[in-house]
Design a protein around this motif. Sequence first.
Motif, PDB file in Angstrom:
ATOM      1  N   VAL A  26      21.205  35.436 -15.846  1.00  0.00           N
ATOM      2  CA  VAL A  26      20.642  34.328 -15.078  1.00  0.00           C
ATOM      3  C   VAL A  26      19.137  34.525 -14.888  1.00  0.00           C
ATOM      4  CG1 VAL A  26      20.581  33.253 -12.780  1.00  0.00           C
ATOM      5  CG2 VAL A  26      22.775  33.748 -13.856  1.00  0.00           C
ATOM      6  N   SER A  27      18.749  35.711 -14.446  1.00  0.00           N
ATOM      7  CA  SER A  27      17.335  35.968 -14.159  1.00  0.00           C
ATOM      8  C   SER A  27      16.502  36.056 -15.429  1.00  0.00           C
ATOM      9  CB  SER A  27      17.186  37.243 -13.329  1.00  0.00           C
ATOM     10  OG  SER A  27      17.789  38.352 -13.961  1.00  0.00           O
ATOM     11  N   THR A  28      17.098  36.516 -16.514  1.00  0.00           N
ATOM     12  CA  THR A  28      16.381  36.584 -17.798  1.00  0.00           C
ATOM     13  C   THR A  28      16.008  35.182 -18.271  1.00  0.00           C
ATOM     14  OG1 THR A  28      17.441  38.645 -18.501  1.00  0.00           O
ATOM     15  CG2 THR A  28      16.565  37.230 -20.234  1.00  0.00           C
ATOM     16  N   LEU A  29      16.954  34.276 -18.205  1.00  0.00           N
ATOM     17  CA  LEU A  29      16.702  32.906 -18.672  1.00  0.00           C
ATOM     18  C   LEU A  29      15.695  32.186 -17.775  1.00  0.00           C
ATOM     19  CD1 LEU A  29      20.318  31.821 -19.739  1.00  0.00           C
ATOM     20  CD2 LEU A  29      18.441  32.628 -21.187  1.00  0.00           C
ATOM     21  N   LYS A  30      15.759  32.435 -16.474  1.00  0.00           N
ATOM     22  CA  LYS A  30      14.800  31.809 -15.556  1.00  0.00           C
ATOM     23  C   LYS A  30      13.395  32.373 -15.782  1.00  0.00           C
ATOM     24  CE  LYS A  30      18.056  30.461 -11.932  1.00  0.00           C
ATOM     25  NZ  LYS A  30      17.932  29.029 -12.272  1.00  0.00           N
ATOM     26  N   LEU A  83       7.936  31.517 -17.958  1.00  0.00           N
ATOM     27  CA  LEU A  83       6.853  32.051 -18.783  1.00  0.00           C
ATOM     28  C   LEU A  83       6.669  31.268 -20.086  1.00  0.00           C
ATOM     29  CD1 LEU A  83       7.482  35.896 -18.388  1.00  0.00           C
ATOM     30  CD2 LEU A  83       5.737  34.502 -17.249  1.00  0.00           C
ATOM     31  N   GLU A  84       7.529  30.256 -20.271  1.00  0.00           N
ATOM     32  CA  GLU A  84       7.490  29.425 -21.489  1.00  0.00           C
ATOM     33  C   GLU A  84       7.719  30.266 -22.738  1.00  0.00           C
ATOM     34  OE1 GLU A  84       4.189  26.654 -21.593  1.00  0.00           O
ATOM     35  OE2 GLU A  84       4.068  26.652 -19.412  1.00  0.00           O
ATOM     36  N   ILE A  85       8.648  31.206 -22.609  1.00  0.00           N
ATOM     37  CA  ILE A  85       9.093  32.013 -23.749  1.00  0.00           C
ATOM     38  C   ILE A  85      10.376  31.381 -24.275  1.00  0.00           C
ATOM     39  CG2 ILE A  85       9.970  34.263 -24.491  1.00  0.00           C
ATOM     40  CD1 ILE A  85       8.224  35.545 -22.340  1.00  0.00           C
ATOM     41  N   ASP A  86      10.424  31.151 -25.549  1.00  0.00           N
ATOM     42  CA  ASP A  86      11.571  30.480 -26.166  1.00  0.00           C
ATOM     43  C   ASP A  86      12.555  31.527 -26.694  1.00  0.00           C
ATOM     44  OD1 ASP A  86      13.304  28.701 -27.285  1.00  0.00           O
ATOM     45  OD2 ASP A  86      11.944  27.970 -28.846  1.00  0.00           O
ATOM     46  N   ARG A 131       0.179  37.553 -15.141  1.00  0.00           N
ATOM     47  CA  ARG A 131      -0.883  37.357 -14.135  1.00  0.00           C
ATOM     48  C   ARG A 131      -1.198  35.867 -13.944  1.00  0.00           C
ATOM     49  NH1 ARG A 131      -3.377  41.536 -17.423  1.00  0.00           N
ATOM     50  NH2 ARG A 131      -2.901  43.584 -16.526  1.00  0.00           N
ATOM     51  N   LYS A 132      -1.110  35.134 -15.026  1.00  0.00           N
ATOM     52  CA  LYS A 132      -1.403  33.698 -14.988  1.00  0.00           C
ATOM     53  C   LYS A 132      -0.303  32.919 -14.270  1.00  0.00           C
ATOM     54  CE  LYS A 132      -2.066  29.754 -18.131  1.00  0.00           C
ATOM     55  NZ  LYS A 132      -2.082  29.330 -19.569  1.00  0.00           N
ATOM     56  N   LYS A 133       0.949  33.362 -14.411  1.00  0.00           N
ATOM     57  CA  LYS A 133       2.089  32.586 -13.928  1.00  0.00           C
ATOM     58  C   LYS A 133       2.603  32.994 -12.547  1.00  0.00           C
ATOM     59  CE  LYS A 133       2.881  29.958 -17.636  1.00  0.00           C
ATOM     60  NZ  LYS A 133       2.992  28.480 -17.584  1.00  0.00           N
ATOM     61  N   VAL A 134       2.123  34.112 -12.010  1.00  0.00           N
ATOM     62  CA  VAL A 134       2.618  34.578 -10.712  1.00  0.00           C
ATOM     63  C   VAL A 134       2.353  33.541  -9.618  1.00  0.00           C
ATOM     64  CG1 VAL A 134       2.213  36.231  -8.841  1.00  0.00           C
ATOM     65  CG2 VAL A 134       2.555  37.056 -11.164  1.00  0.00           C
TER      66      VAL A 134
END
Length: 291
Positions: free
Chosen positions: A20-24, A29-32, A136-139
Amino acid sequence: MKFALYTGCVSKGATRELMVSTLKTAQALEIDFVEMKSAACCGAGVVSEKSPVLADAINARSFAIAEEHNLDMITICSTCQGVLKKSECKLDSDPEYKSKINYVLQEGGHQYAGGKIKIKHFANILASEEGLKLLRKKVKRPLKGLKVAAFYGCYVLRPSELSEYEDPDNPAGMEEIFKALGATPVYYDSRTKCCGFPIVMMNKEASHAMAGNALLDAIQSGADCVVTGCPLCHLSLDSYQPEIDKLRKLGYEIPILHLPQLVALALGFSPRELDMHKHIVSTDKLAAKLA
């Protein structure tokens, strides 16, 4: 960034909160991630003891699936990472053996070429220069004031020549991630030791002693929580923690988080969204501190 996600079996079983946390985390982070749904369990080093050829064939099939996607393979389990890297090394260093394994795979329509993809733990991606910059950008919720102890586990560091960490004897990747999230890393001797999980069925007392030593070390070093990139380590440190305390009668307790849970907390997700309430050791005090 786009990767083939090798989930392993534990993240969909005993530690579903990891998936669950990996997918969120990936979403924020916009990682596909392209999930390798047909990939099998890596064998956790157990299958190879009985049948090395079977174990390597199972893992070569997973490598072939990633090759078919033309994507590097990402793991979220340190045990999987270590086992997969060992199989990869055996196959790539012995063309004759790889040919033997491919003969086994051909009936299922797969062939492992080798050298086309990389196998990396999610932590190594996040700890890369690009990954840290992205964090750092997404925190959204800096984890200021939170003292976090990393527990690497043994499979992701050993054998050292196959580890993705620059210095397996003194890794820094997870601590760099903590810093990017605003947390304070806690350095303690047990962070690179074994949690004891591999021997829990054969010698529970010795296994619990190993986990208990690591937990006590983290607590005495001032940690608010322990974070691991291995769901088997999580089971050993979280699920068995009450049993460990009964044996050792030390009266301590410390929350154990999966690495993606910690990252997702800093990215703005709530503890409830990350299923932190499903842990054996309560994470309520940790959640209150973050609030």
